[in-house]
Motif scaffolding. Sequence first.
Motif, PDB file in Angstrom:
ATOM      1  N   SER A  50       0.828  -1.208  -0.013  1.00 37.30           N
ATOM      2  CA  SER A  50       0.171   0.130  -0.065  1.00 37.30           C
ATOM      3  C   SER A  50       0.732   1.077  -0.021  1.00 37.30           C
ATOM      4  O   SER A  50       0.629   2.268  -0.571  1.00 37.30           O
ATOM      5  N   LYS A  51       1.959   1.288   0.638  1.00 40.11           N
ATOM      6  CA  LYS A  51       3.002   2.192   0.486  1.00 40.11           C
ATOM      7  C   LYS A  51       3.504   2.595  -0.852  1.00 40.11           C
ATOM      8  O   LYS A  51       3.435   3.601  -1.390  1.00 40.11           O
ATOM      9  N   VAL A  52       4.037   1.595  -1.426  1.00 40.15           N
ATOM     10  CA  VAL A  52       4.266   1.699  -2.879  1.00 40.15           C
ATOM     11  C   VAL A  52       3.225   2.165  -3.812  1.00 40.15           C
ATOM     12  O   VAL A  52       3.240   3.035  -4.414  1.00 40.15           O
ATOM     13  N   GLY A  54       0.637   3.891  -2.961  1.00 39.58           N
ATOM     14  CA  GLY A  54       0.366   5.131  -2.577  1.00 39.58           C
ATOM     15  C   GLY A  54       1.580   6.130  -3.293  1.00 39.58           C
ATOM     16  O   GLY A  54       1.104   7.383  -3.792  1.00 39.58           O
ATOM     17  N   ASN A  55       2.409   5.953  -3.118  1.00 33.28           N
ATOM     18  CA  ASN A  55       3.626   6.622  -3.790  1.00 33.28           C
ATOM     19  C   ASN A  55       3.560   6.819  -5.366  1.00 33.28           C
ATOM     20  O   ASN A  55       3.576   7.762  -5.791  1.00 33.28           O
ATOM     21  N   LYS A  56       3.217   5.716  -5.869  1.00 26.78           N
ATOM     22  CA  LYS A  56       3.215   5.597  -7.523  1.00 26.78           C
ATOM     23  C   LYS A  56       1.892   6.468  -7.893  1.00 26.78           C
ATOM     24  O   LYS A  56       2.139   7.493  -8.711  1.00 26.78           O
ATOM     25  N   THR A  57       1.131   6.416  -7.009  1.00 24.39           N
ATOM     26  CA  THR A  57      -0.328   7.092  -7.467  1.00 24.39           C
ATOM     27  C   THR A  57       0.046   8.624  -7.102  1.00 24.39           C
ATOM     28  O   THR A  57      -0.451   9.384  -7.972  1.00 24.39           O
ATOM     29  N   GLN A  58       0.485   9.297  -6.160  1.00 17.52           N
ATOM     30  CA  GLN A  58       1.036  10.605  -6.006  1.00 17.52           C
ATOM     31  C   GLN A  58       1.903  10.913  -7.085  1.00 17.52           C
ATOM     32  O   GLN A  58       1.623  11.989  -7.627  1.00 17.52           O
ATOM     33  N   LYS A  59       2.776  10.211  -7.643  1.00 15.19           N
ATOM     34  CA  LYS A  59       3.510  10.600  -8.730  1.00 15.19           C
ATOM     35  C   LYS A  59       2.849  10.764 -10.074  1.00 15.19           C
ATOM     36  O   LYS A  59       2.866  11.577 -10.739  1.00 15.19           O
ATOM     37  N   GLU A  60       1.870   9.749 -10.120  1.00 12.05           N
ATOM     38  CA  GLU A  60       1.061   9.992 -11.486  1.00 12.05           C
ATOM     39  C   GLU A  60       0.100  11.171 -11.498  1.00 12.05           C
ATOM     40  O   GLU A  60      -0.055  11.720 -12.339  1.00 12.05           O
ATOM     41  N   ARG A  62       0.691  13.951  -9.957  1.00 11.48           N
ATOM     42  CA  ARG A  62       1.435  15.218 -10.054  1.00 11.48           C
ATOM     43  C   ARG A  62       1.793  15.305 -11.674  1.00 11.48           C
ATOM     44  O   ARG A  62       2.018  16.710 -11.877  1.00 11.48           O
TER      45      ARG A  62
END
Length: 63
Positions: A50-52, A54-60, A62
């Motif tokens: 879920s952390k990974v 979440g990080n990928k979702t935030q990058k996408e 942005r």
Amino acid sequence: MRRAKELMGGKSATPKVIKKQGKVLKEAQSEIRLNESLEKGSEGTKQVVSKVAGNKTQKETRE
């Protein structure tokens, strides 16, 4: 497990019953330990995934 303990501790428990229920008890205890370790591993994996994600979702979002 409770039933195995009751049979092992009973007044009329024969050595055969005690030995058989002892095996049942040990198997049940080992299964419980296995399930607990698998559950802990599963929880750790869920947190990482879920952390990974979440990080990928935030990058996408942005970009």
